[in-house]
Design a protein around this motif. Structure first.
Motif, short mmCIF file in Angstrom:
data_model
loop_
_atom_site.label_atom_id
_atom_site.label_comp_id
_atom_site.label_asym_id
_atom_site.label_seq_id
_atom_site.Cartn_x
_atom_site.Cartn_y
_atom_site.Cartn_z
N ARG A 208 0.84 -1.19 0.00
CA ARG A 208 0.00 0.00 0.00
C ARG A 208 0.88 1.25 0.00
O ARG A 208 2.04 1.21 0.45
CB ARG A 208 -0.91 0.02 1.23
CG ARG A 208 -1.92 -1.10 1.30
CD ARG A 208 -2.63 -1.14 2.63
NE ARG A 208 -3.36 0.10 2.90
CZ ARG A 208 -3.91 0.41 4.08
NH1 ARG A 208 -3.80 -0.45 5.10
NH2 ARG A 208 -4.54 1.55 4.25
N VAL A 209 0.34 2.34 -0.50
CA VAL A 209 0.99 3.65 -0.40
C VAL A 209 0.00 4.54 0.35
O VAL A 209 -1.12 4.75 -0.11
CB VAL A 209 1.32 4.23 -1.78
CG1 VAL A 209 1.96 5.61 -1.63
CG2 VAL A 209 2.25 3.30 -2.54
N VAL A 210 0.43 5.04 1.52
CA VAL A 210 -0.52 5.71 2.41
C VAL A 210 -0.05 7.11 2.76
O VAL A 210 1.14 7.42 2.74
CB VAL A 210 -0.72 4.89 3.71
CG1 VAL A 210 -1.29 3.51 3.41
CG2 VAL A 210 0.59 4.76 4.49
N ASP A 211 -1.04 7.96 3.11
CA ASP A 211 -0.72 9.33 3.50
C ASP A 211 -0.40 9.39 4.99
O ASP A 211 -0.30 8.35 5.66
CB ASP A 211 -1.87 10.27 3.13
CG ASP A 211 -3.19 9.91 3.82
OD1 ASP A 211 -3.17 9.21 4.87
OD2 ASP A 211 -4.25 10.33 3.32
N GLU A 212 -0.24 10.60 5.52
CA GLU A 212 0.14 10.77 6.93
C GLU A 212 -0.88 10.17 7.89
O GLU A 212 -0.55 9.81 9.02
CB GLU A 212 0.32 12.26 7.23
CG GLU A 212 1.50 12.91 6.55
CD GLU A 212 2.84 12.52 7.17
OE1 GLU A 212 2.83 11.87 8.23
OE2 GLU A 212 3.88 12.85 6.58
N ASP A 213 -2.13 10.06 7.45
CA ASP A 213 -3.18 9.51 8.30
C ASP A 213 -3.36 8.01 8.11
O ASP A 213 -4.28 7.40 8.69
CB ASP A 213 -4.51 10.22 8.01
CG ASP A 213 -4.44 11.70 8.33
OD1 ASP A 213 -3.80 12.05 9.35
OD2 ASP A 213 -5.00 12.51 7.56
N GLY A 214 -2.50 7.40 7.28
CA GLY A 214 -2.60 5.96 7.04
C GLY A 214 -3.64 5.57 6.02
O GLY A 214 -3.96 4.38 5.89
N GLU A 215 -4.16 6.54 5.29
CA GLU A 215 -5.16 6.26 4.25
C GLU A 215 -4.46 6.09 2.90
O GLU A 215 -3.47 6.76 2.60
CB GLU A 215 -6.17 7.40 4.16
CG GLU A 215 -6.95 7.65 5.45
CD GLU A 215 -7.83 6.47 5.83
OE1 GLU A 215 -8.34 5.79 4.91
OE2 GLU A 215 -7.99 6.22 7.05
#
Length: 536
Positions: free
Chosen positions: A352-359
């Motif tokens: 997965r590739v996620v943002d700072e919030d883990g989304e």
């Protein structure tokens, strides 16, 4: 039905099914069958047990890609000991730290490198010292072949697939090196996946250009053996030797960092000649994609097939591949757009590739996030470092290993690395800690402040560059010189870690809270490049 997954199964299978077939071509030209390789591994296992090495004890191996490395590794496995391979490019202080951190009981060291162990012998817990040429080493060392000749039989202990069987040390990218603990299960399942994705067969001949110490040679230590294929050993990368083996030993598969691929291309440009004997050849390269010109040389000029893979010591290493042939024709330029990506996850691997919030970020090829991964090949944790283990797995997304690489995802689900979150420089396939370099430079009296970043290198993909603020604040007369600082580093660091350049600056870019903004320095140095990572 459930059968324990044990790394000893790989050599067991090869001995059972390919015992009289060639297993290894040694550096000196000696050829060993799988029966002979197995007998030598048995002898090393017996010798370890006779010297008090028990199940779970750590046995280090410091060796280039020779048959001794294979024998010591499998001998350790069979005795239930934990194989702890060492990077032979390190210096004495590195070895002293690792041998103490892992509590290494016994070591096999190639005679060319044993002096670095001898130098720290009195400050490590190691009790058994074995080398291939005892006469060439100062101190009390036993000779490998004599040890085998005197050994009796060994008793293989009962082992569980969840027990640690290898510890691979990172290059100290964030402080001291960390021991990556890998179990029988993680090693076995990783080897299964590379056997599939790298298309290993029993009639393959594998050329050891990739260091065996490097995450157990990307799992090829196991998979090549288990498939009953041939190992062609080397003492490092030499372009002329590689082409000789390709022409005369029916080499069909090898691994090479982008810088090694370039080395082969440059050698062929200068010397010409046949690149192989007409056999099909597969090449695996890892990390950032090699330049398109290199891919063209390997595939169009040499006629080999290039597989681009990606991973980290903590993840097996391999977790992705851009070998997605349904998305391109082999002779079409369409392949470059695919092979420049890190690609899809391996079988059984969740990327997965996620943002700072883990989304999860949008699959638009533009939105940047951090790569996280779950898979059976991912490590259980760091040796005796529970806090570092927790941080590695639970930073943005709980239960996923965080790669520290920033990437985008396209509408096909393929990932492409854009930048690095960690202070890591990958030069010629070696991880270098910018923090370690900065610490070394800070100890020089003339250095007031320093930041180290990767900069582009045609030869190595990227190399370290140091930006130094003189302690006296005088750029015209900084109280030292580039040459003096580089020599200072050479006395304290492995040669491959030493910065290639030093630039004196008035100040470093910093945030309001005083944190150095290395991103600005990287932008400055990588202007005109398509991304701020190299091909090393």
């Amino acid at each position: 039905m459930e059968k324990p997954l044990l790394v000893t199964d790989f050599l067991d299978r090869a001995r059972r099914n390919y015992g009289d077939r060639e297993a290894v071509l040694a550096v000196d030209g000696t050829r060993y069958t799988y029966d002979e390789l197995g007998e030598r591994a048995d002898g090393f296992a017996a010798a370890l047990q006779e010297r008090g090495v028990g199940k779970g004890d750590r046995v280090a191996v410091l060796d280039p890609n020779t048959h001794y490395h294979l024998e010591a590794a499998y001998g350790s496995f069979q005795a239930g000991a934990v194989h702890t391979p060492l990077n032979y490019r390190l210096v004495e202080s590195d070895f002293e730290y690792i041998l103490n951190d892992a509590g290494v009981t016994a070591i096999y060291a190639d005679a060319e490198y044993a002096d670095r162990i001898e130098a720290v012998r009195d400050s490590v817990p190691t009790e058994t010292f074995i080398t291939n040429d005892a006469d060439a080493v100062e101190g009390d060392w036993e000779a490998f072949d004599e040890v085998l000749a005197d050994a009796g039989g060994y008793e293989r202990p009962v082992m569980s697939e969840d027990e640690v069987i290898t510890i691979n040390y990172t290059s100290g990218t964030t402080g001291d090196p960390k021991g990556v603990c890998r179990t029988h299960r993680t090693e076995t399942l990783h080897a299964y996946t590379i056997a599939v994705h790298q298309e290993l067969r029993d009639d393959d001949t594998y050329l050891w250009t990739l260091p065996m110490f490097h995450v157990n040679g990307w799992g090829h230590l196991y998979a090549v053996t288990g498939m009953g294929a041939r190992h062609v050993c080397t003492r490092g990368v030499d372009a002329a030797e590689a082409f000789d083996r390709l022409r005369n030993e029916d080499v069909t598969y090898f691994c090479a960092a982008p810088t090694v691929l370039k080395m082969l291309g440059d050698h062929h440009d200068e010397h010409g000649g046949a690149v192989d004997a007409g056999q099909d050849v597969r090449v695996a390269t890892a990390g950032a994609a090699p330049p398109e010109a290199t891919v063209r040389t390997i595939e169009d000029e040499f006629g080999w097939y290039l597989k681009h893979v990606y991973g980290a010591t903590e993840t097996g290493p391999l977790i992705t591949t851009s070998d997605a042939r349904r998305y391109f024709e082999d002779d079409s330029d369409d392949r470059f757009a695919v092979k420049k990506t890190q690609g899809f996850g391996y079988l059984g691997t969740e990327i997965r590739v996620v943002d700072e919030d883990g989304e999860d970020v949008a699959e638009d090829g533009e939105t940047v996030g951090e790569i996280v991964v779950r898979g059976n090949q991912v490590m259980d944790g760091y040796w005796e470092k529970p806090e570092a283990t927790e941080e590695a797995f639970d930073d943005r997304v709980e239960g996923y290993y965080h790669m520290g690489d920033l990437a985008v995802v396209d509408d096909r689900g393929m990932i492409t690395i854009q930048d690095r979150k960690k202070d890591i420089i990958i030069s010629g396939g070696e991880n270098i800690s910018s923090i370690e370099l900065e610490d070394a430079l800070f100890s020089h009296d003339a250095v007031g402040d320093v930041a180290v970043i990767p900069v582009p290198s045609e030869e190595w993909g990227e190399t370290p560059k140091a930006f130094v603020v003189p302690a006296n604040g005088d750029l015209a007369d900084p109280g030292t010189s580039e040459g003096e600082l580089l020599a200072f580093c050479r006395g304290r660091l492995a040669s491959f870690k030493v910065p290639k350049h030093v630039e004196f600056v008035k100040q470093l870019p910093k945030t309001a809270t005083g944190k150095i903004q290395k991103y600005e320095l990287r932008q400055q140095e990588w202007e005109g490049e398509d991304r701020m990572v190299g091909e090393g």
